[in-house]
Scaffold this active site. Structure first.
Site, PDB file in Angstrom:
ATOM      1  N   ASN A  48       0.850  -1.183   0.000  1.00  0.00           N
ATOM      2  CA  ASN A  48       0.000   0.000   0.000  1.00  0.00           C
ATOM      3  C   ASN A  48       0.893   1.241   0.000  1.00  0.00           C
ATOM      4  O   ASN A  48       1.704   1.419   0.898  1.00  0.00           O
ATOM      5  CB  ASN A  48      -0.903  -0.038   1.238  1.00  0.00           C
ATOM      6  CG  ASN A  48      -1.941   1.057   1.235  1.00  0.00           C
ATOM      7  OD1 ASN A  48      -1.609   2.224   1.138  1.00  0.00           O
ATOM      8  ND2 ASN A  48      -3.193   0.678   1.378  1.00  0.00           N
ATOM      9  N   HIS A  59      -3.232   0.429  -3.401  1.00  0.00           N
ATOM     10  CA  HIS A  59      -3.346  -0.551  -2.329  1.00  0.00           C
ATOM     11  C   HIS A  59      -2.286  -1.621  -2.581  1.00  0.00           C
ATOM     12  O   HIS A  59      -1.618  -1.620  -3.616  1.00  0.00           O
ATOM     13  CB  HIS A  59      -4.734  -1.164  -2.325  1.00  0.00           C
ATOM     14  CG  HIS A  59      -5.782  -0.267  -1.747  1.00  0.00           C
ATOM     15  ND1 HIS A  59      -7.005  -0.744  -1.328  1.00  0.00           N
ATOM     16  CD2 HIS A  59      -5.795   1.064  -1.500  1.00  0.00           C
ATOM     17  CE1 HIS A  59      -7.728   0.258  -0.856  1.00  0.00           C
ATOM     18  NE2 HIS A  59      -7.023   1.362  -0.957  1.00  0.00           N
ATOM     19  N   GLU A  61      -2.452  -4.843  -3.362  1.00  0.00           N
ATOM     20  CA  GLU A  61      -2.666  -5.689  -4.535  1.00  0.00           C
ATOM     21  C   GLU A  61      -2.512  -4.905  -5.835  1.00  0.00           C
ATOM     22  O   GLU A  61      -1.913  -5.406  -6.796  1.00  0.00           O
ATOM     23  CB  GLU A  61      -4.068  -6.327  -4.482  1.00  0.00           C
ATOM     24  CG  GLU A  61      -4.286  -7.235  -3.298  1.00  0.00           C
ATOM     25  CD  GLU A  61      -4.845  -6.528  -2.061  1.00  0.00           C
ATOM     26  OE1 GLU A  61      -5.482  -7.194  -1.243  1.00  0.00           O
ATOM     27  OE2 GLU A  61      -4.652  -5.296  -1.917  1.00  0.00           O
ATOM     28  N   SER A  86      -7.504  -9.239   3.844  1.00  0.00           N
ATOM     29  CA  SER A  86      -8.659  -9.506   2.988  1.00  0.00           C
ATOM     30  C   SER A  86      -8.851  -8.353   1.998  1.00  0.00           C
ATOM     31  O   SER A  86      -8.841  -7.187   2.391  1.00  0.00           O
ATOM     32  CB  SER A  86      -9.892  -9.660   3.882  1.00  0.00           C
ATOM     33  OG  SER A  86     -11.021 -10.030   3.156  1.00  0.00           O
ATOM     34  N   CYS A  88     -10.126  -5.427  -0.399  1.00  0.00           N
ATOM     35  CA  CYS A  88     -11.241  -4.476  -0.457  1.00  0.00           C
ATOM     36  C   CYS A  88     -11.965  -4.627  -1.799  1.00  0.00           C
ATOM     37  O   CYS A  88     -11.564  -5.410  -2.661  1.00  0.00           O
ATOM     38  CB  CYS A  88     -10.715  -3.054  -0.287  1.00  0.00           C
ATOM     39  SG  CYS A  88      -9.788  -2.466  -1.724  1.00  0.00           S
ATOM     40  N   CYS A  91      -9.571  -3.884  -4.849  1.00  0.00           N
ATOM     41  CA  CYS A  91      -8.609  -4.946  -5.118  1.00  0.00           C
ATOM     42  C   CYS A  91      -9.307  -6.219  -5.581  1.00  0.00           C
ATOM     43  O   CYS A  91      -8.788  -6.932  -6.439  1.00  0.00           O
ATOM     44  CB  CYS A  91      -7.741  -5.174  -3.885  1.00  0.00           C
ATOM     45  SG  CYS A  91      -6.728  -3.709  -3.520  1.00  0.00           S
ATOM     46  N   ASP A 151      -8.214   4.866   4.521  1.00  0.00           N
ATOM     47  CA  ASP A 151      -7.845   3.830   3.570  1.00  0.00           C
ATOM     48  C   ASP A 151      -9.023   2.952   3.198  1.00  0.00           C
ATOM     49  O   ASP A 151      -9.142   2.523   2.058  1.00  0.00           O
ATOM     50  CB  ASP A 151      -6.713   2.964   4.137  1.00  0.00           C
ATOM     51  CG  ASP A 151      -6.039   2.151   3.058  1.00  0.00           C
ATOM     52  OD1 ASP A 151      -5.473   2.750   2.133  1.00  0.00           O
ATOM     53  OD2 ASP A 151      -6.095   0.915   3.125  1.00  0.00           O
TER      54      ASP A 151
END
Length: 154
Positions: A48, A59, A61, A86, A88, A91, A151
């Site tokens: 991130n 982010h 990913e 996990s 979002c 992503c 975020d």
């Protein structure tokens, strides 16, 4: 909490994502990291970078995907996205857009993203429930609640 088959290589690949997350935190950012694994080999990592770059979309990913560069669809079809947290909605969308068939998640206790939607769309989701990932996010959220809320769009 594993929801699909995992193995020792998933843990080793998660270590790459954790190292990336720690780099991001050391730079003053949000400690979420990712690794793109293709045919069992790490292709790219990312973390991130919203704070560092003033970016609304970097982010873990998405930064990892950018670091991997342009790839043919056939490469994504053999990939696993490994992430410390996990994913979002954004992503999750990137994972689905590139048809990445497998996602390994470090933890989903501090934030439960859109894993259910990934599963509904046929993505294999593995949750490792890593205490290291939980501790990293718990410490960050306690230290920087306003930044965390920003975020996740709160």
């Amino acid at each position: 909490m594993t929801t699909a088959a995992s193995g020792p290589t998933d843990s080793a690949h998660l270590d790459l994502a954790i190292a990336a997350a720690r780099r991001g935190r050391a730079e003053g950012g949000i400690p979420i990291g990712a690794a793109l694994i293709v045919d069992g080999e790490p292709l790219a990592t990312g973390y991130n970078r919203r704070v560092q770059d003033g970016s609304p979309i970097h982010h873990g990913e998405t930064n990892c995907l950018e670091n991997a560069g342009r790839l043919p669809a056939s490469t994504y079809a053999r990939a696993t996205m490994v992430t410390t947290l996990s994913p979002c909605d954004m992503c999750t969308g990137a994972i689905l857009l590139y048809k990445i068939p497998r996602v390994v998640i470090g933890e989903n206790r501090t934030f439960y993203g859109n894993e259910d939607y990934l599963r509904e769309r046929g993505v294999e989701v593995v949750v490792l429930d890593s205490e290291e990932c939980v501790a990293m996010m718990t410490e960050f959220i306690a230290a920087e609640p306003a930044l965390w809320n920003e975020d996740i769009g709160v």
